[in-house]
Write a protein that holds these residues in place. Structure first.
Motif, PDB file in Angstrom:
ATOM      1  N   ASP A   3      83.497  -5.192  51.733  1.00 21.36           N
ATOM      2  CA  ASP A   3      82.524  -4.914  52.789  1.00 21.36           C
ATOM      3  C   ASP A   3      81.207  -5.612  52.431  1.00 21.36           C
ATOM      4  O   ASP A   3      80.813  -5.634  51.257  1.00 21.36           O
ATOM      5  CB  ASP A   3      82.312  -3.384  52.866  1.00 21.36           C
ATOM      6  CG  ASP A   3      81.714  -2.976  54.197  1.00 21.36           C
ATOM      7  OD1 ASP A   3      81.513  -3.865  55.051  1.00 21.36           O
ATOM      8  OD2 ASP A   3      81.450  -1.778  54.364  1.00 21.36           O
ATOM      9  N   GLY A   4      80.569  -6.194  53.406  1.00 20.91           N
ATOM     10  CA  GLY A   4      79.274  -6.844  53.133  1.00 20.91           C
ATOM     11  C   GLY A   4      79.400  -8.322  52.825  1.00 20.91           C
ATOM     12  O   GLY A   4      78.396  -8.990  52.582  1.00 20.91           O
ATOM     13  N   CYS A   5      80.613  -8.862  52.845  1.00 21.30           N
ATOM     14  CA  CYS A   5      80.795 -10.293  52.558  1.00 21.30           C
ATOM     15  C   CYS A   5      80.451 -11.088  53.821  1.00 21.30           C
ATOM     16  O   CYS A   5      81.253 -11.194  54.750  1.00 21.30           O
ATOM     17  CB  CYS A   5      82.230 -10.550  52.115  1.00 21.30           C
ATOM     18  SG  CYS A   5      82.525 -12.255  51.687  1.00 21.30           S
ATOM     19  N   ARG A   6      79.235 -11.608  53.864  1.00 22.61           N
ATOM     20  CA  ARG A   6      78.755 -12.317  55.047  1.00 22.61           C
ATOM     21  C   ARG A   6      78.536 -13.770  54.662  1.00 22.61           C
ATOM     22  O   ARG A   6      77.849 -14.056  53.678  1.00 22.61           O
ATOM     23  CB  ARG A   6      77.437 -11.675  55.512  1.00 22.61           C
ATOM     24  CG  ARG A   6      76.878 -12.253  56.786  1.00 22.61           C
ATOM     25  CD  ARG A   6      75.626 -11.470  57.190  1.00 22.61           C
ATOM     26  NE  ARG A   6      75.033 -12.012  58.400  1.00 22.61           N
ATOM     27  CZ  ARG A   6      74.228 -13.059  58.407  1.00 22.61           C
ATOM     28  NH1 ARG A   6      73.902 -13.650  57.283  1.00 22.61           N
ATOM     29  NH2 ARG A   6      73.737 -13.498  59.562  1.00 22.61           N
ATOM     30  N   ILE A   7      79.127 -14.668  55.428  1.00 17.66           N
ATOM     31  CA  ILE A   7      79.020 -16.090  55.108  1.00 17.66           C
ATOM     32  C   ILE A   7      78.240 -16.795  56.214  1.00 17.66           C
ATOM     33  O   ILE A   7      78.609 -16.720  57.391  1.00 17.66           O
ATOM     34  CB  ILE A   7      80.424 -16.747  54.985  1.00 17.66           C
ATOM     35  CG1 ILE A   7      81.302 -15.988  53.989  1.00 17.66           C
ATOM     36  CG2 ILE A   7      80.315 -18.224  54.639  1.00 17.66           C
ATOM     37  CD1 ILE A   7      80.874 -16.097  52.550  1.00 17.66           C
TER      38      ILE A   7
ATOM     39  N   ALA B 146      73.062 -22.893  63.297  1.00 14.00           N
ATOM     40  CA  ALA B 146      73.263 -21.831  62.297  1.00 14.00           C
ATOM     41  C   ALA B 146      74.259 -20.787  62.812  1.00 14.00           C
ATOM     42  O   ALA B 146      74.141 -20.300  63.926  1.00 14.00           O
ATOM     43  CB  ALA B 146      71.922 -21.176  61.997  1.00 14.00           C
ATOM     44  N   LEU B 147      75.231 -20.470  61.977  1.00 14.56           N
ATOM     45  CA  LEU B 147      76.272 -19.497  62.335  1.00 14.56           C
ATOM     46  C   LEU B 147      76.518 -18.594  61.133  1.00 14.56           C
ATOM     47  O   LEU B 147      76.217 -18.968  59.996  1.00 14.56           O
ATOM     48  CB  LEU B 147      77.583 -20.219  62.676  1.00 14.56           C
ATOM     49  CG  LEU B 147      77.547 -21.182  63.871  1.00 14.56           C
ATOM     50  CD1 LEU B 147      78.829 -22.000  63.920  1.00 14.56           C
ATOM     51  CD2 LEU B 147      77.363 -20.416  65.170  1.00 14.56           C
ATOM     52  N   ALA B 148      77.068 -17.430  61.390  1.00 16.82           N
ATOM     53  CA  ALA B 148      77.421 -16.543  60.279  1.00 16.82           C
ATOM     54  C   ALA B 148      78.614 -15.701  60.699  1.00 16.82           C
ATOM     55  O   ALA B 148      78.853 -15.471  61.892  1.00 16.82           O
ATOM     56  CB  ALA B 148      76.246 -15.641  59.925  1.00 16.82           C
TER      57      ALA B 148
END
Ligand code: GLU
Length: 278
Positions: free
Chosen positions: A144-148, A157-159
């Motif tokens: 959880d919390g793995c944001r790329i 810009a993307l995530a």
């Protein structure tokens, strides 16, 4: 990661682009567009353009289609600058990368079936099945919390939140085949690819690939995702939806049309010219 817009490419002989078709049928107009797009950027940069046959999925492979795809590229003047790689011969490199991720404790064996995951929309966040005699798949654990976050050359810009959008993803399928996500990262690194230009249908895969690159200590290429060709009903042109292969006897017309789709319609006096001249 620096953004690089369509008009900002500087001459860069270190540029290395690639086109990586899966041999699951003839090249259709959509794949031609992706091939041409990546080739044009490599040529504009004065760099190299490579072709890699992604033949990692024998059940989906159509015999003879790799050779047919390469012949089609050739008929359109899209000739790779280096020998073509085939993923089916790269098993040792994938096994070594997988072993590194396993040794770092980042993976786990999973015996869940598709049906087991239906309650979570097919996403895997925790095993729902444990002891059974299924051969396990190897999955990448996504906490959880793995944001790329990354910058796409066209979209900016993307995530993606990997845990929520993708879940624990497969690195080696239960049949023993290495998954696309791992193989593509190993090969883009091994071939020194600096720029990935491909269809937007693969945009969703990019954060997984960035994350694997980081964990394996590989450099991250720049990415640019081109629009894909859709049918009049809005469905993406694809082998799965029965898109016809491009007819190389129509190479001149189709090359002009592909250039126009990419925003570079050839001048009228080049009507009927061979692809190489276009
Ligand atoms: N082999 C993939 C496909 O045909 C493309 C992989 C890539 O460009 O990263 O859809």
């Amino acid at each position: 990661m620096a953004a690089r817009g369509a008009n900002q490419i500087m001459p860069d002989s270190a540029y290395r682009g690639r086109f990586a078709p899966s041999p699951t049928g003839p090249l259709h107009f959509g794949s031609l567009l992706a091939a041409l797009g990546s080739w044009l950027f490599a040529r504009q940069a004065g760099g190299a353009w490579l072709v890699r046959v992604e033949d990692l999925d024998p059940p989906r492979e159509v015999p003879g289609s790799a050779a047919q795809q390469l012949a089609t590229l050739d008929a359109f003047g899209l000739v790779p600058d280096e020998p073509v790689w085939r993923q089916s011969r790269r098993g040792d490199a994938y096994a070594a990368a997988l072993a590194r991720l396993e040794a770092a404790g980042l993976t786990f064996a999973c015996r869940c079936s598709r049906a087991d995951l239906s309650a979570s929309g097919g996403l895997h966040r925790a095993c729902t099945t444990h002891a059974n005699d299924r051969h396990p798949a190897i999955r990448m654990r996504v906490e959880d919390g793995c944001r790329i976050a990354f910058v796409d050359g066209l979209r900016g810009a993307l995530a993606q939140d990997l845990h929520h959008a993708v879940g624990d993803f497969v690195l080696r399928r239960r049949e023993g085949y290495i998954a696309y996500q791992l193989a593509v990262v190993v090969d883009d690194a091994a071939q020194g690819i600096t720029d990935v230009v491909r269809g937007i249908d693969l945009l969703d895969s990019t954060p997984r690939q960035l994350w694997l690159q980081r964990l394996l200590g590989f450099a991250t290429p720049r990415y640019m995702h081109l629009p894909v060709v859709v049918r009049p009903d809005g469905e993406k042109l694809s082998k799965q939806t029965g898109a016809a292969g491009v007819d190389t006897r129509e190479a001149s017309t189709l090359a002009s049309r592909a250039l126009a789709c990419l925003g570079h319609p050839p001048p009228a006096e080049l009507a009927g010219a061979a692809p190489a001249e276009l």
